[in-house]
Design a protein around this motif. Structure first.
Motif, short mmCIF file in Angstrom:
data_model
loop_
_atom_site.label_atom_id
_atom_site.label_comp_id
_atom_site.label_asym_id
_atom_site.label_seq_id
_atom_site.Cartn_x
_atom_site.Cartn_y
_atom_site.Cartn_z
N LEU A 127 97.53 -154.51 73.74
CA LEU A 127 99.13 -153.81 73.72
C LEU A 127 99.25 -152.27 73.90
CD1 LEU A 127 101.55 -156.30 72.68
CD2 LEU A 127 100.22 -156.25 74.79
N LYS A 128 98.29 -151.92 73.95
CA LYS A 128 98.09 -150.30 73.67
C LYS A 128 96.98 -148.98 74.81
CE LYS A 128 98.13 -149.07 68.99
NZ LYS A 128 97.81 -148.93 67.48
N PRO A 129 97.90 -149.52 76.07
CA PRO A 129 96.37 -149.08 76.88
C PRO A 129 96.45 -147.17 76.41
CG PRO A 129 98.25 -149.39 78.01
CD PRO A 129 98.62 -150.09 76.86
N TRP A 130 97.14 -146.94 76.41
CA TRP A 130 97.14 -144.99 75.79
C TRP A 130 96.13 -145.23 75.04
CZ3 TRP A 130 101.84 -148.46 74.74
CH2 TRP A 130 102.04 -148.43 73.66
N GLU A 131 95.61 -145.84 74.07
CA GLU A 131 94.86 -145.41 73.37
C GLU A 131 93.39 -145.08 74.03
OE1 GLU A 131 95.49 -144.38 70.35
OE2 GLU A 131 96.85 -145.43 69.14
#
Length: 205
Positions: A127-131
């Motif tokens: 759930l952390k696409p920004w990584e």
């Protein structure tokens, strides 16, 4: 034979001959972004003049090009293409694409996005696409800081490709913005099935 078909056939045969003569080297590198505490295992493929060894001919359940493990790097600088896998995939998911790009004269690097691979599933990391774009940027810097790789990568010609979640990664690196509120509205209306994470049903609730 129709002239255009004849010319197309000649081009196809010529391309096949060039591809058949291109040997592919492969290396596995291990980086870590200490600031984010993210291990980033990276696979690179590149043209090599080395020949296959018996130990290189490992079994694979997939149709793939045999690669020369730790083969000699090319001479001169080549463009680099980064690859980002889809959610729950791995750096090897798009090896077929990497092989094709190497045969066209590119160096290719693919990253395992930590916690979002088939063999290392951490629910929060799905759930952390920004990584993901940060992973790619970090690995590019690592590759260009290694003397042997710096000597063969053209820093002015670096491209990006990705599948599914990896497609988002590519768009983010190109300047695309993630609109969370629009995504949330889409999920609550018509997009519930599309945004569900197959590995963790209901995690988006």
């Amino acid at each position: 034979m129709h002239r255009s078909i004849y010319i197309t056939l000649i081009i196809a045969l010529f391309h096949h001959t060039i591809c058949a003569q291109t040997r592919i080297g492969e290396r596995t590198l291990h980086f870590k972004d200490e600031k984010r505490n993210r291990p980033l295992t990276t696979e690179i493929w590149y043209p090599t003049i080395d020949t296959l060894k018996q130990s290189d001919k490992a079994f694979s359940p997939f149709t793939r090009v045999q690669t020369v493990r730790d083969g000699k790097l090319p001479t001169g600088k080549l463009p680099l293409i980064m690859i980002s896998h889809g959610t729950g995939g791995s750096r090897l998911s798009l090896e077929w694409l990497a092989d094709a790009l190497v045969q066209m004269g590119f160096i290719v690097a693919a990253v395992d996005h930590w916690g979002n691979t088939y063999d290392h599933k951490i629910p929060l990391e799905f759930l952390k696409p920004w990584e993901r774009p940060q992973d790619i940027s970090f690995v590019i810097s690592c590759l260009l800081n290694q003397p042997d790789l710096k000597a063969v990568i053209n820093p002015d010609k670096i491209g990006m490709a990705g599948f599914s979640f990896g497609g988002y990664t590519a768009m983010a690196l190109a300047g695309g913005k993630f609109d969370f509120l629009s995504l949330l509205n889409y999920y609550k209306t018509i997009g519930r099935n599309e945004i569900n994470v197959p590995e963790f049903p209901g995690i988006n609730k």
